[in-house]
Write a protein that holds these residues in place. Sequence first.
Motif, short mmCIF file in Angstrom:
data_model
loop_
_atom_site.label_atom_id
_atom_site.label_comp_id
_atom_site.label_asym_id
_atom_site.label_seq_id
_atom_site.Cartn_x
_atom_site.Cartn_y
_atom_site.Cartn_z
N ALA A 89 76.52 25.84 28.60
CA ALA A 89 76.31 24.59 27.87
C ALA A 89 77.13 24.56 26.59
CB ALA A 89 74.83 24.41 27.56
N TYR A 90 77.96 23.52 26.47
CA TYR A 90 78.73 23.35 25.24
C TYR A 90 77.84 23.44 24.00
CZ TYR A 90 82.68 21.07 27.81
OH TYR A 90 83.73 20.78 28.63
N GLU A 91 76.66 22.80 24.08
CA GLU A 91 75.87 22.59 22.87
C GLU A 91 75.21 23.86 22.32
OE1 GLU A 91 72.97 21.70 26.28
OE2 GLU A 91 75.10 21.34 25.84
N THR A 92 75.22 24.96 23.07
CA THR A 92 74.60 26.18 22.54
C THR A 92 75.61 27.32 22.32
OG1 THR A 92 73.93 27.00 24.73
CG2 THR A 92 72.35 25.63 23.53
N VAL A 93 76.89 27.08 22.60
CA VAL A 93 77.91 28.08 22.28
C VAL A 93 77.96 28.26 20.76
CG1 VAL A 93 80.40 28.56 22.29
CG2 VAL A 93 79.29 27.62 24.34
N GLY B 1 78.32 31.55 13.26
CA GLY B 1 76.98 31.15 13.65
C GLY B 1 76.83 29.67 13.91
N GLY B 2 77.91 28.90 13.70
CA GLY B 2 77.87 27.46 13.92
C GLY B 2 77.96 27.10 15.39
N LEU B 3 78.06 25.81 15.66
CA LEU B 3 78.10 25.29 17.03
C LEU B 3 79.44 24.59 17.24
CD1 LEU B 3 74.48 23.83 16.96
CD2 LEU B 3 75.20 25.89 18.20
N LEU C 238 75.25 30.45 27.69
CA LEU C 238 74.61 30.62 28.99
C LEU C 238 73.19 30.07 28.93
CD1 LEU C 238 75.69 34.22 30.08
CD2 LEU C 238 76.31 32.08 31.22
N ASN C 239 72.91 29.07 29.73
CA ASN C 239 71.56 28.51 29.80
C ASN C 239 70.86 28.88 31.09
OD1 ASN C 239 71.16 25.49 27.86
ND2 ASN C 239 72.44 27.25 27.40
#
Length: 371
Positions: A116-120, A125-127, A343-344
């Motif tokens: 998932a893009y949104e949790t990389v 430590g940012g997104l 990885l989700n």
Amino acid sequence: MIIGVLKEIKVHENRVSMTPAGVEMAVARGHTVVVEANAGVGSGFDDAAYTAAGARILPRPQDVFAEAELILHVKEPQPSEYDLIQPHHTVFTYFHFAADAGLTAAIRTSGCVALAYETVRGKDGGLPLLTPMSEVAGRMAVQEAAKYNERTHGGRGILLGGVTGVAPATVLIIGGGIVGTNAAMMAAGLGARVLILDTNLERLRYLSEIMPKNVTPLMSSPATIRELSREADAIIGAVLVAGAKAPKLITREMLRDLKPGCVLVDVAIDQGGCFETSRPTTHADPIFEVDGIIHYCVANMPGAVPITSTMALTNATLPYVLAIAGKGWKRACQEDPGLAAGLNMVAGRITHPGVAEAFGLPLTPMDEVLA
């Protein structure tokens, strides 16, 4: 590796997950890229541009899924695509699982690797894959708030910046992250009175240093939100808990205390929304009204400005795409803990705490799937 680029099929979604420039770089590294016909048209890239860069054009999504190992999307897979996703696929896109039980169940059943893009996470430590779209959404949020404050759209009939001798509108922004910061800068630039809330004192200090004088950073609390929401002509929900459901910060009961025609823009709608009365809308039908309060809850706001959004997004995603294609998902994640944070799900097992918590499902430790 064979990389597949799909055409987006969510309503009014015009972005594309890889540009012809990205295709050229992938092909130069020995990869094969297959692109669904007309995938890039909404972002200004025709099939000829992809062909010139070395891609093969395939007529249907089924053909892309049949050939590719690494599947690239921008938005989450849609129901018509669920049965096309197979265990050998690595799907790299925005998923926002915590807000979508049906998607979660479908991807678990598929057995694929869901990155998932949104949790990389970045080295700081940012997104990094959420940031560019958060910048776009934050800026767009103010444009939409300004538009729907117009009486012709059912709003209060207020110009955000006011004019000589007339007070400007009050814009309340809940959340001082990337979305909130960009929204505050835009609203301030229009001349509005801006109140931005956050719970992190260090972040508030930073905002105090960089924001114009018409922006007031304040410590957030339920009492502060209740008090300030009564003053607002527009409220922008910009709260993010990465990978998890957004907290409900404006309740149904609070709507009765808001100004009639106040505009709520819920940028957190991908994660379930931070207003209790929010529900996802589309660019085709972007707003609805509850108790005289206008709600704008479009789940893919950047899709309305695809040329800007596609370039901003693919600038951020391409290095990760090349790493996954060159090393395979497992080795790429072993070597980059930030990518591993994306990885989700792996083979039906949930590997992200926010997703497991949202649905009360068991969590598989990351070390176990990367062993």
